[in-house]
Design an enzyme around this catalytic site. Structure first.
Site, short mmCIF file in Angstrom:
data_model
loop_
_atom_site.label_atom_id
_atom_site.label_comp_id
_atom_site.label_asym_id
_atom_site.label_seq_id
_atom_site.Cartn_x
_atom_site.Cartn_y
_atom_site.Cartn_z
N LYS A 251 33.94 -5.50 13.48
CA LYS A 251 33.14 -6.89 13.78
C LYS A 251 31.71 -6.18 14.77
CE LYS A 251 36.73 -9.78 15.04
NZ LYS A 251 35.79 -10.70 14.17
N ARG B 162 43.73 -15.91 8.15
CA ARG B 162 44.42 -17.07 7.30
C ARG B 162 44.79 -15.77 6.40
NH1 ARG B 162 38.06 -18.35 5.46
NH2 ARG B 162 37.93 -17.91 7.96
N1 BES Z 1 39.91 -13.94 15.08
C1 BES Z 1 38.70 -14.17 14.59
C2 BES Z 1 37.75 -15.83 14.67
C3 BES Z 1 37.72 -15.78 16.38
C4 BES Z 1 36.48 -15.62 16.67
C5 BES Z 1 38.55 -15.56 17.59
C6 BES Z 1 35.54 -15.75 18.43
C7 BES Z 1 37.87 -15.80 18.58
C8 BES Z 1 36.76 -15.50 19.10
C9 BES Z 1 38.74 -14.45 12.86
O1 BES Z 1 39.64 -13.29 12.86
C10 BES Z 1 37.23 -13.43 12.24
O2 BES Z 1 36.74 -12.88 12.61
N2 BES Z 1 37.06 -14.56 11.51
C11 BES Z 1 35.87 -14.79 10.92
C12 BES Z 1 36.20 -15.51 9.64
C13 BES Z 1 34.89 -15.14 8.18
C14 BES Z 1 34.50 -13.96 8.34
C15 BES Z 1 34.67 -16.10 7.21
C16 BES Z 1 34.64 -15.66 11.67
O3 BES Z 1 34.87 -17.22 12.46
O4 BES Z 1 33.68 -15.36 12.23
MN MN Z 2 38.82 -11.47 12.28
#
Ligand code: BES
Ligand code: MN
Ligand code: ZN
Length: 521
Positions: A297, A371
């Site tokens: 990230k 997921r």
């Molecule tokens: N924990 C994150 C989602 C999230 C993002 C929660 C911002 C709260 C605030 C999750 O694990 C994630 O990284 N999701 C990705 C999915 C993508 C890689 C398909 C996302 O939402 O960008």
């Molecule tokens: Mn994530």
């Protein structure tokens, strides 16, 4: 000799830890009920419009020979719902200051959540105005409304300030006194129905606000075990990484393998309904820190990813609330716990893992890890318990949070008859949901070339694709709802029932309310 040495070692360690992890305890603020007015200190006093006082207000006015009503008149306090006015207390009352709070027109109709919010706003104002919380005299005759105001005040008094070493910054109150008309009725209802929920919310917020060096999979388990210790109807199973390998839970194992803090699956059974009745199953995403893994990230907001276990905390909190109320239901809560780290041991984009269901998953993004842990949590729960209703709670996607913002959790289901009841429960509890689509195309979008499914992909970036992935590991016949709480689990701004920036404990009130309405009695 050995024992003696050990105990010195132990004392040194515990003394050291105390300093390192913050010395302030943060037990839920305790509410004491009292039938009579105090004769010193500060007070919150409920006042209706048109200068109308309740019985306690009249009592103070009488002792002070009309000084209270006089003060209301000269400050032009109108008693409007939600308004406040600070006055110096009438001299004969013995009190110091009174924070008057407007109750609106006598006999006017507000929802219980509105009264809770009034209680919460009031306590926050009171803690700001005085450095100690004053006695609360809401002065409403209706015991249920009064109890809900006290409950709102208890929630509003939540502050996560255990790490402040400067006492002056600490707003946490150990105790608050609530002065009530019919104490026995009010207190009975409060202790039975509301206090357990407030405590559940407290614990849920605490564990979600804790940094990831304090809460990791094993310590999450320990902390909830501690909270659950006095509930006789609760049974707890915990799977460690070896158990995961033995049960072919390759999806959660893969997420956890990059971390020094191994993954856990915590299964909590609360069976207090009819013997043999199928349970309700709640499965929460418990990523104790989400770096994104090798699909790293952006660092700017990464610190916040300590709250990525909020779904798991909320399902545990819900069971705590139900058990505290001795609800006559069978409920199982599963926390799918892992820390998503980037390291030499971490899984890579392109890796293929085999989930407990036997389905293979191509990892397209290691950042779509929620997921993955839920794939095994869902399959295990659905096939082990054959639930009446199954609910996922997860901070799953940024996409959901962009779509529904801070006001609603995104809700997905294959069972349309569940939509309306959840929307209604949301309105009633103040934790609202908005229905987003889940159809065949979303399932199509996660079909993979190298494996059965992929966890992300060029055509599958959204919240609906995340929901489809979760649904892949739940039998189509199981009544299943997924709540994506990415947008609502955290709020930097204070709300009436949540002063502290941080975890909102979203899900506890909604699920507690939903279960109460649809499964109790
Ligand atoms: N924990 C994150 C989602 C999230 C993002 C929660 C911002 C709260 C605030 C999750 O694990 C994630 O990284 N999701 C990705 C999915 C993508 C890689 C398909 C996302 O939402 O960008
Ligand atoms: Mn994530
Ligand atoms: Zn995540």
């Amino acid at each position: 000799m050995k024992i003696w040495l050990l105990s010195i070692f132990y004392i040194t360690i515990s003394a050291h830890c105390k300093v390192a992890i913050g010395a302030n305890s943060n037990d839920p603020t305790h509410i004491n009920f009292s039938q009579g007015l105090p004769n010193s200190g500060n007070l919150v006093l409920g006042v209706y419009t048109n200068n109308q006082l309740g019985d306690f207000g009249e009592q103070i006015d009488k002792i002070s020979q009309g000084d209270l009503k006089h003060a209301i008149t000269i400050t032009e306090f109108d008693g409007k719902f939600n308004s406040t006015q600070l006055i110096t207390a009438p001299r004969n009352s013995g009190l110091a200051q009174i924070l008057m709070v407007g109750l609106g027109d006598k006999g006017s109709d507000h929802s219980l959540t509105k009264w809770e919010e009034l209680g919460g706003k009031t306590i926050q104002k009171a803690i700001k105005s005085f450095d100690q919380a004053p006695a609360l005299v809401f002065d409403v005759k209706n015991s249920q409304i009064n109890a809900h105001m006290v409950y709102g005040a208890q929630l509003g008094a939540y502050y996560f300030d255990k790490y402040y070493t400067d006492e002056k910054r600490v707003k946490y109150q150990q105790q608050i006194t609530a002065v009530s008309h019919d104490v026995s009725t009010t207190e009975k209802y409060f202790r039975q129905e509301l206090e357990p929920v407030a405590e559940a919310i407290w614990h849920t917020r605490d564990i979600s606000n804790e940094p990831a060096n304090v809460i990791y999979p094993a310590s999450f388990v320990d902390r909830w075990k501690h909270h659950f210790r006095s509930f006789k109807q609760i049974k707890i199973k915990v799977f460690d990484e070896q158990d995961m390998l033995d049960q072919n839970m390759g999806a959660i194992y893969g997420v956890g393998q990059g971390s020094q803090r191994p993954p856990r699956m915590m299964v909590v059974e609360y069976m207090n309904g009819e013997k043999g009745d199928q349970p309700i199953l709640l499965v929460g995403k418990g990523i104790t820190f989400d770096t994104g893994g090798i699909s790293l990230k952006n660092p700017d907001k990464m610190w916040n990813m300590k709250f990525d276990m909020s779904g798991a905390a909320s399902v545990m909190g819900t069971v705590y609330a139900l058990a505290g109320r001795s609800a006559k239901v069978n409920v199982v809560a599963i926390a799918a716990l892992a820390e998503n780290m980037a390291s030499a041991h971490a899984q890579r984009p392109g890796d293929v893992v085999t989930s407990m269901s036997g389905k293979t998953i191509e990892i397209r993004s290691t950042d779509a890890e929620g997921r993955l842990v839920l794939a095994d949590g869902n399959y295990y729960g659905d096939t082990t318990y054959n639930p009446l209703l199954m609910v996922n709670v997860a901070t799953l996607t940024g996409s959901a949070s962009r779509a529904t913002g801070k006001d609603y959790a995104a809700m997905f289901t294959r069972h349309d008859e569940l939509v309306q009841p959840f929307i209604e429960a949301g309105k009633e509890t103040g934790e609202q949901v908005w229905h987003l689509p889940l159809n065949k195309n979303h399932f199509k979008a996660i079909e993979a070339k190298t494996a059965d499914v992929m966890n992300s992909g060029p055509d599958a970036p959204g919240a609906s694709a995340g929901a489809a992935f979760l649904g892949t590991f739940v039998r189509e016949t199981t009544p299943w709802v997924h709540l994506d709480i990415a947008g609502v689990a955290w709020n930097d701004k204070p709300t009436p029932t949540k002063a502290s920036p941080g975890s909102t404990s979203f899900g506890v009130r909604l699920l507690n309310g939903y279960i109460k309405t649809h499964f109790e009695n």
